[in-house]
Write a protein that holds these residues in place. Structure first.
Motif, PDB file in Angstrom:
ATOM      1  N   ALA A   1       0.845  -1.238  -0.017  1.00  0.00           N
ATOM      2  CA  ALA A   1       0.150   0.026   0.070  1.00  0.00           C
ATOM      3  C   ALA A   1       0.871   1.115  -0.034  1.00  0.00           C
ATOM      4  O   ALA A   1       0.694   2.426  -0.788  1.00  0.00           O
ATOM      5  N   GLU A   2       2.003   1.234   0.728  1.00  0.00           N
ATOM      6  CA  GLU A   2       2.820   2.575   0.751  1.00  0.00           C
ATOM      7  C   GLU A   2       3.479   2.409  -0.580  1.00  0.00           C
ATOM      8  O   GLU A   2       3.562   3.742  -1.199  1.00  0.00           O
ATOM      9  N   ALA A   3       4.056   1.683  -0.976  1.00  0.00           N
ATOM     10  CA  ALA A   3       4.461   1.558  -2.513  1.00  0.00           C
ATOM     11  C   ALA A   3       3.673   2.068  -3.416  1.00  0.00           C
ATOM     12  O   ALA A   3       3.947   2.926  -4.286  1.00  0.00           O
ATOM     13  N   LEU A   4       2.276   1.757  -3.375  1.00  0.00           N
ATOM     14  CA  LEU A   4       1.381   2.100  -4.103  1.00  0.00           C
ATOM     15  C   LEU A   4       1.056   3.590  -4.036  1.00  0.00           C
ATOM     16  O   LEU A   4       1.131   4.359  -5.296  1.00  0.00           O
ATOM     17  N   ALA A   5       0.847   4.047  -2.965  1.00  0.00           N
ATOM     18  CA  ALA A   5       0.745   5.503  -2.754  1.00  0.00           C
ATOM     19  C   ALA A   5       1.878   6.486  -3.283  1.00  0.00           C
ATOM     20  O   ALA A   5       1.714   7.210  -4.175  1.00  0.00           O
ATOM     21  N   CYS A   6       3.265   5.884  -3.174  1.00  0.00           N
ATOM     22  CA  CYS A   6       4.409   6.674  -3.794  1.00  0.00           C
ATOM     23  C   CYS A   6       4.177   6.615  -5.049  1.00  0.00           C
ATOM     24  O   CYS A   6       4.420   7.848  -5.721  1.00  0.00           O
ATOM     25  N   GLU A   7       4.008   5.420  -6.107  1.00  0.00           N
ATOM     26  CA  GLU A   7       4.025   5.364  -7.280  1.00  0.00           C
ATOM     27  C   GLU A   7       2.808   6.357  -7.922  1.00  0.00           C
ATOM     28  O   GLU A   7       3.279   6.870  -9.046  1.00  0.00           O
ATOM     29  N   LEU A   8       1.633   6.273  -7.274  1.00  0.00           N
ATOM     30  CA  LEU A   8       0.756   7.047  -7.802  1.00  0.00           C
ATOM     31  C   LEU A   8       1.005   8.610  -7.696  1.00  0.00           C
ATOM     32  O   LEU A   8       0.772   9.415  -8.594  1.00  0.00           O
ATOM     33  N   ASP A   9       1.533   9.148  -6.483  1.00  0.00           N
ATOM     34  CA  ASP A   9       2.058  10.413  -6.500  1.00  0.00           C
ATOM     35  C   ASP A   9       3.066  10.689  -7.657  1.00  0.00           C
ATOM     36  O   ASP A   9       3.146  11.778  -8.276  1.00  0.00           O
ATOM     37  N   ARG A  10       3.930   9.894  -7.782  1.00  0.00           N
ATOM     38  CA  ARG A  10       5.049  10.035  -8.807  1.00  0.00           C
ATOM     39  C   ARG A  10       4.485  10.216 -10.134  1.00  0.00           C
ATOM     40  O   ARG A  10       5.175  10.897 -11.218  1.00  0.00           O
ATOM     41  N   ALA A  11       3.443   9.438 -10.435  1.00  0.00           N
ATOM     42  CA  ALA A  11       2.883   9.563 -11.848  1.00  0.00           C
ATOM     43  C   ALA A  11       1.748  10.766 -12.097  1.00  0.00           C
ATOM     44  O   ALA A  11       0.480  10.494 -12.840  1.00  0.00           O
ATOM     45  N   ASP A  12       1.764  11.719 -11.175  1.00  0.00           N
ATOM     46  CA  ASP A  12       0.817  12.881 -10.991  1.00  0.00           C
ATOM     47  C   ASP A  12      -0.427  12.348 -10.714  1.00  0.00           C
ATOM     48  O   ASP A  12      -1.534  13.099 -11.288  1.00  0.00           O
ATOM     49  N   PHE A  13      -0.886  11.256 -10.290  1.00  0.00           N
ATOM     50  CA  PHE A  13      -2.125  11.160  -9.562  1.00  0.00           C
ATOM     51  C   PHE A  13      -2.162  11.883  -7.966  1.00  0.00           C
ATOM     52  O   PHE A  13      -1.310  11.969  -7.395  1.00  0.00           O
ATOM     53  N   GLU A  14      -3.311  12.074  -7.794  1.00  0.00           N
ATOM     54  CA  GLU A  14      -3.912  12.752  -6.428  1.00  0.00           C
ATOM     55  C   GLU A  14      -3.803  11.683  -5.483  1.00  0.00           C
ATOM     56  O   GLU A  14      -5.169  11.111  -5.300  1.00  0.00           O
ATOM     57  N   VAL A  15      -2.934  11.426  -4.558  1.00  0.00           N
ATOM     58  CA  VAL A  15      -2.996  10.228  -3.775  1.00  0.00           C
ATOM     59  C   VAL A  15      -4.114  10.290  -2.609  1.00  0.00           C
ATOM     60  O   VAL A  15      -4.823   9.196  -2.471  1.00  0.00           O
ATOM     61  N   GLN A  16      -4.352  11.607  -2.477  1.00  0.00           N
ATOM     62  CA  GLN A  16      -5.546  11.654  -1.405  1.00  0.00           C
ATOM     63  C   GLN A  16      -6.776  10.998  -1.935  1.00  0.00           C
ATOM     64  O   GLN A  16      -7.778  10.623  -1.354  1.00  0.00           O
ATOM     65  N   ALA A  17      -7.195  11.344  -3.257  1.00  0.00           N
ATOM     66  CA  ALA A  17      -8.181  10.738  -3.913  1.00  0.00           C
ATOM     67  C   ALA A  17      -8.464   9.394  -3.783  1.00  0.00           C
ATOM     68  O   ALA A  17      -9.657   8.848  -4.178  1.00  0.00           O
ATOM     69  N   PHE A  18      -7.445   8.649  -3.744  1.00  0.00           N
ATOM     70  CA  PHE A  18      -7.448   6.961  -3.549  1.00  0.00           C
ATOM     71  C   PHE A  18      -7.639   6.561  -2.200  1.00  0.00           C
ATOM     72  O   PHE A  18      -7.544   5.443  -1.872  1.00  0.00           O
ATOM     73  N   GLU A  19      -8.039   7.193  -1.215  1.00  0.00           N
ATOM     74  CA  GLU A  19      -8.165   6.979  -0.041  1.00  0.00           C
ATOM     75  C   GLU A  19      -9.236   5.921   0.344  1.00  0.00           C
ATOM     76  O   GLU A  19      -9.095   5.043   0.980  1.00  0.00           O
ATOM     77  N   PRO A  20     -10.543   5.871  -0.655  1.00  0.00           N
ATOM     78  CA  PRO A  20     -11.536   4.717  -0.440  1.00  0.00           C
ATOM     79  C   PRO A  20     -10.789   3.611  -0.624  1.00  0.00           C
ATOM     80  O   PRO A  20     -11.019   2.521  -0.109  1.00  0.00           O
ATOM     81  N   PHE A  21     -10.038   3.331  -1.652  1.00  0.00           N
ATOM     82  CA  PHE A  21      -9.041   2.109  -1.733  1.00  0.00           C
ATOM     83  C   PHE A  21      -8.194   1.689  -0.847  1.00  0.00           C
ATOM     84  O   PHE A  21      -8.518   0.564  -0.182  1.00  0.00           O
ATOM     85  N   PHE A  22      -7.422   2.401  -0.052  1.00  0.00           N
ATOM     86  CA  PHE A  22      -6.708   2.327   0.813  1.00  0.00           C
ATOM     87  C   PHE A  22      -7.182   2.078   2.078  1.00  0.00           C
ATOM     88  O   PHE A  22      -7.018   0.957   2.911  1.00  0.00           O
TER      89      PHE A  22
END
Lengths: 236, 743
Positions: free
Chosen positions: B503-524
Motif C-alpha cells: 500500500a505504501e509503495a502504491l501511494a508513492c508510485e501514484l504520486d510520482r505519476a501525477d495522481f492525487e494520492v488523497q483521492a485514492f483513500e477509498p481504496f486504501f
C-alpha cells in the motif's frame, strides 16, 4: 452613451446617503449597464441565439476533427485524445479516436457502442458515465432550443462572428446531478470548443476544427463509424 | 371356469375404471432426461441435473429491432414482465444483470480479484508490483472508453472491477440492431401447463410486435420448447399408431376369417392385456416415459396371438395349453430380464409387457370359457391355400449362411440418443441460429468440472486450466472471480510477510505519476479492512458461498454449490480439437456437457448390457425348451429362431446403415414370437394336423402392426417396427418350411 450615463449615475450616488438606497442604485446600475452592453453586442453581431441554433441544427450530417482533453479529479495532468467526430441526426454521434489509441465510439439515444479495430462493435456497459454521455452530448449536438431549455438555463454571448453559450442545468432537470455546466463556443456557424464541467476538478474540453457538412456518408464510414451493416451484409 | 373368468373380467373392469381417473398428463413424461437411469454414475447424474435444474428453466431469445425503433424494447420488456411464467429477463448485450449485483462485486473486489491480480505478477516485490499497477492504470486511462470507469478508479486503482467485469461480460454479444436475451422460467419447465402458457405468451408477443413494428423479429428457443414439441409429437404419434394398429388388426382378421368371434376375442384380449400392463406401470412408477408405452405396443402382437390360439383351438383345453404355456413361460422369462436392464425405459417396457402378457393369457383363457372355440378348418376357409414351399436343405442353409456372412461384414452398431427424440429439425435450426447470435463460438464444447465440494472442484479446475494451451473460448470466465484456495494461502503468507509495504509503495508510485494520492483513500481504507479479514478461518469458503448465493442471470449457469449428493461444479467453454478435449475429459471430475457424446457412450454401454441380458435370457429359454422337447425338435426350433433373427439382421444391415439398441429389442421380441409359432407348429406336427390357422393370422396381424410402427417419426420406434415385422415374417416362413411343412 452607456459610459456617459454611468458617470452621471455615479455622481448621483455620491450625493445619496443611506445603505438601502445605495444597494438599490447599485443593482439598477448593474442591470442597466448589462442590458445596454448585451444590446450593444447584438447590434454588432449578425447572430442571435435562435438564428445561431437554426444554422447549427440545419446540417443533418457533419464531420469534424477534434482534440479532447480529459481533466480528472484524481490526476494532476489531463489525458489528451484526437480523432474525427461525425454527427448524424439519425445515426447518432460517432467519435473515431486515432490517438493515443484507435477506437470508435457511437453514441445513440438507446446505448453507447464501442469498437476497436478489427472487432465487432459492442454495447458499452450502462453506467453513470455512459448515461451521462448519451444524455448530454446528444442533447447538446441537436442545437434545439426547446430541448436545451427543458434541462438548462441558457446564457448566450455574441461578439461579431464569435459567440459563446453557457448551459447551466436547471435544478429539477435530469442532468442536474450529472454536470455542473457546459460551455460551447464557436465562430459563425461552426462550433469551435465544447467544455463539459462535471465539477470544479473534472472536465472534458473538446476542440473542434475543419467542420464540413456531408451530403451522404460513404459506405465505409457507415460501416466503420456508425456500425451499419453494408449491402453485402458485412459488419465491422 | 366361467365363475373364475367372471371374477377376472370384474378385476379388469375395476383396473380400467381406476386408469380412467389417472392424470396421464402428469404421469407421462416425454423428457429424454428421464430415459437415463437413476442410480447412474456421477457424470450422468450431473449432466441430467444440469439439464433439468439449470438449462430447462432457461429460454434464449433474440429480438431483432432495426434502427432500435423507439419504445420497442420497453414494449417487449413490459410484455415479458406480464407473463406469469417468466421470472427473470436478462439482456445479454449489456451488463445490467451484472451491475444489479454491483454492490456485491464492489464489496468483494479484493477477496475475489486481488489473488488473481497478485498471481499475475511474477515478481512479488511490493515496489515493482506497485509500479506495474500504476503503469497499467496509466495505460488504461489512455483508452478512449476508460471514462466509464472514472467514478470507480479512486476505489479501484488496480482495475480489479474493470478487468473482472470484462470477463463477466460476453465478448461481442449481439449486433447493434439485435438484442439477445436470457429468460428464466417460473415453475416446472417440463410441466405442460407452463409450456402452454409460455407458447401462448410468446406467440401473442410476436403478433403484437409485428403489428406495431413491421420489421421487428422475435425468436426464442430452449429445452422447454424441445420438450413441448417432443411431447406433442410423440403423444400425437401414440394416438395415430394405436388407432392404425387396432384398425389394421381388426380389418385383417375380418378379411381373413370373416367371423365376429375371433374379432371379439382379439379385441377383448388386447384390451385386457393393455389394462394389465398400464395398471402395473402406473402402480410401480411415478413417471412413465411415453416411449415405454410405444415400445409396449409389441404387447398387442403377442396378445392377439394368444387370442387367436385359444379361440381357434377347438377341443380340449389341454390340446393347446402345452404350447401356449411353454410360449408364455419362455417369453415371460425373456422379458423379465428387462427388469434388470439399466435403462428405466427398458425396465418400464419390461413391466408393461410382462404384466400385459400375464393379463393376455388370463384374458384369453377367460374368453375361451365364454366363447366356444371355433373349428380351425372352418376359420381358415377364407385363407388362400398355399402349400409350404419345399426347399432342399443343402441349398437353403448354405444360402442363408452366405447371406448372413455377407451382412455380418457390413453390420455395425450405432448408438445415438437422438433416435429417441421426436424429430424437430426446424427447432434445431432455430436453436443453432439463436445460439450463433448469443455465443461467440456456438460450436464450442462446454466442460463441467466437478468435485465433492468447492475446494475439490476449484483445484480440479486449476488442473484443467493448466492443461489447456492457448486462449480459452469461454466468453465468461467465472473462475477468474473464484481464487484457487491454494493461491489464497500463498497470498496470505505474502501479506503476513510484507505488511503494509504494498500500500505504501502504491501511494508513492501514484504520486510520482501525477495522481492525487488523497483521492485514492477509498481504496486504501478498503485494503486495510480486507487485510484484516483475509486471515480469518474459513475465509475462502465463506467467500465462495457468498458469491454463489449472489449470482443471478447468466452467471448462475456458471457454477453451483455442492449440497449433499450433488457435487459442486464449474463450467467452461472450450473450442479445442477433439483429441485435446478427450485428454481433458480423462481428467478426474471433468464431464463434457454437450451431452450427446457422453450419453451416447452410456447408450452403447446399455446396448452391450442388454445384449448380455438377451443372451442370458436366450440361454434360459433354450434350457426350458431342452427340458420339454425332444433333441431333434429342440434343434429344429432353435435353428428356426436363430436363423430368422440372423436373416433379419442380415437384411436390415444390407438395407440401412447401423443396427441399434431398438433393433436388438425388436429381434428379441421377434424371437419370442417365432418360438411361439414353432411350438404351435411342432404341436400340430406331433398330432399330424395342418399348420394352425392361428400362426398365419398372428404372423399377418403382428407384421402389419409393426409395419405401422416402422412408419413412426421417432427413429427408435421405427427401427423396432422394422425389425419385428421382418423377423416375424421370416420366422413365419421358416417355421412353415422347416418345422411343419417339412413333413
Amino acid at each position: 452613451m452607456a459610459a456617459a450615463a454611468s458617470v452621471a449615475l455615479a455622481q448621483v450616488y455620491s450625493e445619496v446617503e443611506g445603505l438601502v438606497i445605495r444597494v438599490l442604485l447599485c443593482a439598477c446600475l448593474l442591470v442597466w449597464s448589462g442590458a445596454v452592453s448585451l444590446s450593444a453586442e447584438e447590434e454588432r453581431s449578425p447572430w442571435d441565439l435562435d438564428a445561431l441554433l437554426q444554422s447549427l441544427s440545419s446540417a443533418s450530417a457533419v464531420e469534424s476533427e477534434f482534440r479532447e482533453s480529459r481533466h480528472r479529479g484524481f490526476r494532476r495532468v489531463p489525458a489528451d485524445f484526437r480523432g474525427t467526430m461525425r454527427w448524424d441526426a439519425e445515426l447518432g454521434l460517432s467519435l473515431s479516436y486515432s490517438e493515443p489509441r484507435t477506437q470508435v465510439m457511437l453514441i445513440r439515444s438507446d446505448a453507447v457502442f464501442q469498437s476497436q479495430r478489427g472487432r465487432s462493435p459492442r454495447r458499452m456497459p450502462s453506467s453513470e458515465e455512459s448515461d451521462f454521455l448519451r444524455a448530454i452530448l446528444l442533447d447538446v449536438f441537436r442545437f434545439d432550443r426547446a430541448v436545451w431549455e427543458a434541462s438548462f438555463d441558457i446564457v448566450a454571448e455574441f461578439d461579431e462572428d464569435r459567440w459563446s453559450i453557457l448551459l447551466n442545468p436547471l435544478e429539477d432537470s435530469e442532468v442536474a446531478g450529472m454536470v455542473e455546466r457546459i460551455e460551447i463556443s464557436g465562430e459563425a456557424d461552426a462550433v469551435r470548443q465544447l467544455e463539459i464541467w462535471r465539477d470544479e476538478r473534472s472536465r472534458v474540453e473538446i476542440e473542434i476544427r475543419d467542420s464540413r457538412t456531408v451530403e451522404q456518408w460513404p459506405e465505409s464510414v457507415l460501416r466503420e463509424a456508425f456500425f451499419r451493416e453494408t449491402e453485402d451484409g458485412e459488419e465491422p | 371356469m366361467k365363475r373364475l373368468s367372471l371374477v377376472w373380467f370384474l378385476c379388469l373392469a375395476a383396473v380400467a375404471v381406476g386408469l380412467a381417473f389417472v392424470s396421464w398428463s402428469e404421469r407421462l413424461s416425454a423428457n429424454v432426461g428421464d430415459l437415463l437411469p437413476e442410480g447412474e454414475a456421477v457424470e450422468g447424474r450431473l449432466v441430467r441435473s444440469w439439464v433439468q435444474s439449470k438449462q430447462a428453466g432457461i429460454v434464449w431469445a433474440v429480438l431483432h429491432a432495426p434502427d432500435q425503433a423507439d419504445g420497442l424494447w420497453s414494449f417487449v420488456e413490459s410484455e415479458l414482465g406480464e407473463m406469469s411464467v417468466i421470472e427473470g429477463v436478462y439482456r445479454l448485450d449489456e451488463t445490467a444483470w451484472v451491475e444489479d449485483q454491483a454492490e456485491f462485486w464492489w464489496r468483494q473486489r479484493l477477496g475475489l480479484r486481488f489473488p488473481q491480480w497478485w498471481e499475475g505478477h511474477a515478481e512479488k516485490d511490493p515496489q515493482s508490483m506497485a509500479r506495474a499497477a500504476v503503469e497499467d492504470l496509466d495505460q488504461f486511462l489512455a483508452e478512449p472508453d476508460a471514462f466509464v470507469w472514472d467514478e470507480l478508479i479512486p476505489g479501484d486503482p488496480l482495475l480489479l472491477i474493470p478487468s473482472g467485469l470484462s470477463v463477466l461480460q460476453s465478448e461481442a454479444i449481439g449486433g447493434t440492431d439485435t438484442i439477445p436475451l436470457m429468460l428464466t422460467l417460473r415453475g416446472d419447465p417440463l410441466d405442460p401447463v407452463v409450456q402452454e402458457a409460455l407458447t401462448d405468451g410468446m406467440e401473442a408477443l410476436r403478433i403484437s410486435l409485428q403489428n406495431e413494428w413491421a420489421e421487428a423479429d422475435w425468436r426464442y428457443s430452449g429445452v422447454v420448447r424441445f420438450a413441448q414439441a417432443n411431447r406433442q409429437g410423440i403423444s400425437a404419434e401414440v394416438g395415430r399408431l394405436n388407432v392404425a394398429i387396432f384398425v389394421s388388426v381388426l380389418a385383417l382378421m375380418f378379411l381373413l376369417v370373416r367371423s365376429l368371434k375371433p374379432l371379439l376375442a382379439v379385441a377383448v384380449v388386447v384390451a385386457g392385456s393393455v389394462v394389465c400392463g398400464a395398471g402395473a406401470v402406473i402402480v410401480l412408477y411415478d413417471q412413465i416415459h411415453v416411449l415405454a408405452l410405444v415400445l409396449g405396443a409389441i404387447l398387442a402382437g403377442i396378445a392377439a396371438d394368444y387370442a387367436i390360439h385359444t379361440i381357434t383351438g377347438k377341443g380340449a383345453l389341454k390340446g393347446i395349453l402345452f404350447p401356449l404355456l411353454l410360449g408364455f413361460a419362455s417369453t415371460a422369462i425373456g422379458f423379465s430380464l428387462f427388469l434388470a436392464a439399466p435403462l428405466p425405459l427398458l425396465q418400464q417396457t419390461g413391466v408393461f409387457v410382462l404384466s400385459g402378457l400375464a393379463g393376455a393369457l388370463l384374458t384369453a383363457l377367460s374368453v375361451r370359457a365364454w366363447l366356444q372355440p371355433a373349428d380351425a378348418a372352418l376359420l381358415g376357409r377364407h385363407l388362400p391355400v398355399i402349400k409350404a414351399p419345399r426347399l432342399p436343405v443343402f441349398v437353403t442353409v448354405p444360402a442363408i449362411v452366405m447371406l448372413v456372412l455377407l451382412a455380418a461384414s457390413r453390420m455395425e452398431w450405432t448408438d445415438d440418443l437422438r433416435m429417441l427424440e421426436y424429430p424437430t429439425p426446424e427447432l434445431y435450426a432455430l436453436e443453432a441460429d439463436i445460439q450463433a447470435q448469443i455465443h461467440t463460438a456456438p460450436d464450442a464444447e462446454v466442460l463441467l468440472v466437478t468435485g465433492r465440494d468447492w475446494r475439490e472442484a476449484r483445484e480440479r479446475l486449476s488442473e484443467v486450466l493448466q492443461r489447456l494451451d492457448g486462449p480459452l473460448d469461454s466468453a465468461i470466465k467465472i473462475w477468474e472471480w473464484i481464487p484457487d484456495p491454494a493461491l489464497l494461502g500463498d497470498l496470505e503468507a505474502w501479506l503476513e510477510r510484507e505488511g503494509d509495504a504494498f500500500a505504501e509503495a502504491l501511494a508513492c508510485e501514484l504520486d510520482r505519476a501525477d495522481f492525487e494520492v488523497q483521492a485514492f483513500e477509498p481504496f486504501f481504507e478498503d485494503w486495510r479492512q480486507w487485510r484484516a479479514s483475509v486471515s480469518e478461518p474459513n475465509y475462502w469458503d465463506r467467500l465462495v458461498a457468498e458469491t454463489s448465493a449472489a449470482l443471478s442471470g447468466p452467471l448462475m449457469l456458471l457454477f453451483s454449490a455442492g449440497d449433499g449428493e450433488q457435487p459442486a461444479w464449474f463450467t467452461l467453454s472450450v473450442d479445442k480439437a477433439p483429441e485435446q478435449l478427450a485428454q481433458l475429459e480423462a481428467l478426474p471430475g471433468v464431464v463434457r456437457h454437450s451431452q450427446l457424446t457422453h450419453l451416447n457412450t452410456l447408450f452403447a454401454e446399455y446396448r452391450s448390457s442388454l445384449m448380455g441380458l438377451i443372451l442370458v435370457a436366450a440361454a434360459v429359454m433354450a434350457a426350458v425348451l431342452f427340458a420339454f422337447l425332444r433333441v431333434r425338435e429342440f434343434f429344429l426350433v432353435l435353428g428356426v429362431v436363430c436363423g430368422a433373427v440372423s436373416i433379419s439382421f442380415a437384411m436390415l444391415s444390407l438395407w440401412r446403415s447401423g443396427l441399434d439398441l431398438f433393433d436388438l429389442m425388436g429381434a428379441f421380441l421377434g424371437a419370442c414370437l417365432i418360438l411361439d409359432y414353432s411350438l404351435f407348429a411342432l404341436n400340430a406336427r406331433r398330432h399330424q394336423r395342418p399348420m394352425p390357422v392361428s400362426i398365419h393370422l398372428s404372423a399377418v396381424t403382428t407384421a402389419s402392426s409393426f409395419l405401422w410402427l416402422s412408419s413412426s417419426s421417432v427413429a427408435a420406434v421405427q427401427h423396432l417396427g422394422q425389425t419385428v415385422s421382418v423377423c416375424v415374417l421370416v420366422g413365419w416362413l421358416l417355421t412353415w418350411i422347416f418345422v411343419h411343412g417339412k413333413d
